[in-house]
Design an enzyme around this catalytic site. Structure first.
Site, PDB file in Angstrom:
ATOM      1  N   ASP A 245       0.861  -1.183   0.000  1.00 15.40           N
ATOM      2  CA  ASP A 245       0.000   0.000   0.000  1.00 15.40           C
ATOM      3  C   ASP A 245       0.901   1.237   0.000  1.00 15.40           C
ATOM      4  O   ASP A 245       1.326   1.702  -1.054  1.00 15.40           O
ATOM      5  CB  ASP A 245      -0.913  -0.078   1.231  1.00 15.40           C
ATOM      6  CG  ASP A 245      -1.926   1.056   1.305  1.00 15.40           C
ATOM      7  OD1 ASP A 245      -1.995   1.857   0.378  1.00 15.40           O
ATOM      8  OD2 ASP A 245      -2.651   1.131   2.312  1.00 15.40           O
TER       9      ASP A 245
ATOM     10  N   ASP B 260      -7.222  -8.689   6.128  1.00 15.22           N
ATOM     11  CA  ASP B 260      -8.232  -8.587   7.183  1.00 15.22           C
ATOM     12  C   ASP B 260      -8.936  -7.248   7.197  1.00 15.22           C
ATOM     13  O   ASP B 260      -8.474  -6.255   6.649  1.00 15.22           O
ATOM     14  CB  ASP B 260      -7.580  -8.781   8.551  1.00 15.22           C
ATOM     15  CG  ASP B 260      -6.715  -7.592   8.948  1.00 15.22           C
ATOM     16  OD1 ASP B 260      -5.823  -7.223   8.163  1.00 15.22           O
ATOM     17  OD2 ASP B 260      -6.958  -7.004  10.019  1.00 15.22           O
TER      18      ASP B 260
HETATM   19  P1  IMP Z   1       2.037  -0.603   3.658  1.00 13.04           P
HETATM   20  O1  IMP Z   1       3.112  -0.627   4.707  1.00 13.04           O
HETATM   21  O2  IMP Z   1       1.223   0.662   3.712  1.00 13.04           O
HETATM   22  O3  IMP Z   1       2.561  -0.881   2.251  1.00 13.04           O
HETATM   23  O4  IMP Z   1       0.983  -1.707   4.013  1.00 13.04           O
HETATM   24  C1  IMP Z   1       1.323  -3.013   4.053  1.00 13.04           C
HETATM   25  C2  IMP Z   1       0.400  -3.864   4.907  1.00 13.04           C
HETATM   26  O5  IMP Z   1      -0.810  -3.196   5.289  1.00 13.04           O
HETATM   27  C3  IMP Z   1      -0.029  -5.051   4.087  1.00 13.04           C
HETATM   28  O6  IMP Z   1       0.883  -6.103   4.211  1.00 13.04           O
HETATM   29  C4  IMP Z   1      -1.386  -5.377   4.664  1.00 13.04           C
HETATM   30  O7  IMP Z   1      -1.249  -6.250   5.750  1.00 13.04           O
HETATM   31  C5  IMP Z   1      -1.923  -4.054   5.139  1.00 13.04           C
HETATM   32  N1  IMP Z   1      -2.853  -3.487   4.115  1.00 13.04           N
HETATM   33  C6  IMP Z   1      -2.571  -2.548   3.192  1.00 13.04           C
HETATM   34  N2  IMP Z   1      -3.635  -2.267   2.413  1.00 13.04           N
HETATM   35  C7  IMP Z   1      -4.625  -3.077   2.869  1.00 13.04           C
HETATM   36  C8  IMP Z   1      -5.991  -3.277   2.441  1.00 13.04           C
HETATM   37  O8  IMP Z   1      -6.515  -2.679   1.486  1.00 13.04           O
HETATM   38  N3  IMP Z   1      -6.701  -4.211   3.156  1.00 13.04           N
HETATM   39  C9  IMP Z   1      -6.173  -4.906   4.200  1.00 13.04           C
HETATM   40  N4  IMP Z   1      -4.899  -4.752   4.621  1.00 13.04           N
HETATM   41  C10 IMP Z   1      -4.136  -3.843   3.960  1.00 13.04           C
END
Ligand code: IMP
Ligand code: MG
Length: 190
Positions: free
Chosen positions: A108, A164
């Site tokens: 994300d 989740d």
């Molecule tokens: P980041 O650090 O923002 O890239 O997010 C990574 C983690 O956030 C992922 O491994 C997911 O566990 C969680 N995550 C990010 N986007 C979503 C979503 O749309 N639904 C559920 N979990 C998310």
């Protein structure tokens, strides 16, 4: 599998079916099988979200391999990132000199994978690659490429297949996305 589910008054609609996901998993594994012939990579799963993708992917992998897991936390129980990454469980394997493939459910903001990359590359692996089922390309701020991407998706909140919503619904076999509110009000992701 229903086309729509309601959780805590939020409506989610079917986004990626079980069949689409499984076809993509086979595709990704085929690329990895080609790229890692005669190597013995270590697949590192990021808990909790990647556990289902990880299990499906690894069963399509035909090269010799090892597995290990790391646990990170960034989201808490919210639909948007807290912006803070914490290491909740470290690796048990020796990374030095090994070919590492990190397995993520979704990228994300890119904060988690950036944290992971720094953590692992400081141990001097022979190589470091990332496979993610989903990538929110428009939000991810990354200064390195993601080697294997299942689906590029818009910056929407998605659930199921390991992902989740407040720790629930990880067991859904398909992926659902948060539907816009019918009143015209923006979603909580905005
Ligand atoms: P980041 O650090 O923002 O890239 O997010 C990574 C983690 O956030 C992922 O491994 C997911 O566990 C969680 N995550 C990010 N986007 C979503 C979503 O749309 N639904 C559920 N979990 C998310
Ligand atoms: Mg995750």
């Amino acid at each position: 599998m229903p086309d729509e589910i309601i959780i805590n008054n939020d409506r989610f609609t079917l986004y990626l079916s079980e069949e689409e996901i499984q076809n993509k998993v086979k595709d990704l594994a085929a690329q990895i099988n080609r790229d890692y012939q005669n190597k013995v990579p270590i697949f590192i799963g990021i808990l909790n979200g990647s556990f289902i993708f990880f299990a499906d992917l690894i069963r399509q992998v035909t090269v010799d391999c090892e597995v290990d897991f790391l646990k990170l936390s960034s989201y808490g129980d919210a639909k948007i990132s807290s912006g803070q990454v914490r290491l909740l469980k470290d690796l048990n394997c020796q990374v030095r000199g090994r070919d590492i493939i990190v397995v993520e459910d979704i990228i994300d903001s890119g904060l988690s994978i950036d944290f992971m990359k720094r953590l692992i590359t400081k141990e001097n692996p022979a190589s470091f690659r990332v496979v993610t089922l989903l990538l929110k390309k428009t939000v991810a701020r990354l200064d390195f490429p993601i080697d294997y991407v299942g689906f590029e998706i818009p910056p929407e909140f998605v659930i199921g297949y390991g992902l989740d919503y407040a720790q629930k619904v990880r067991n859904l076999r398909s992926i659902f996305r948060l539907a816009p509110r019918e009143s015209g009000a923006s979603s909580e992701k905005d």
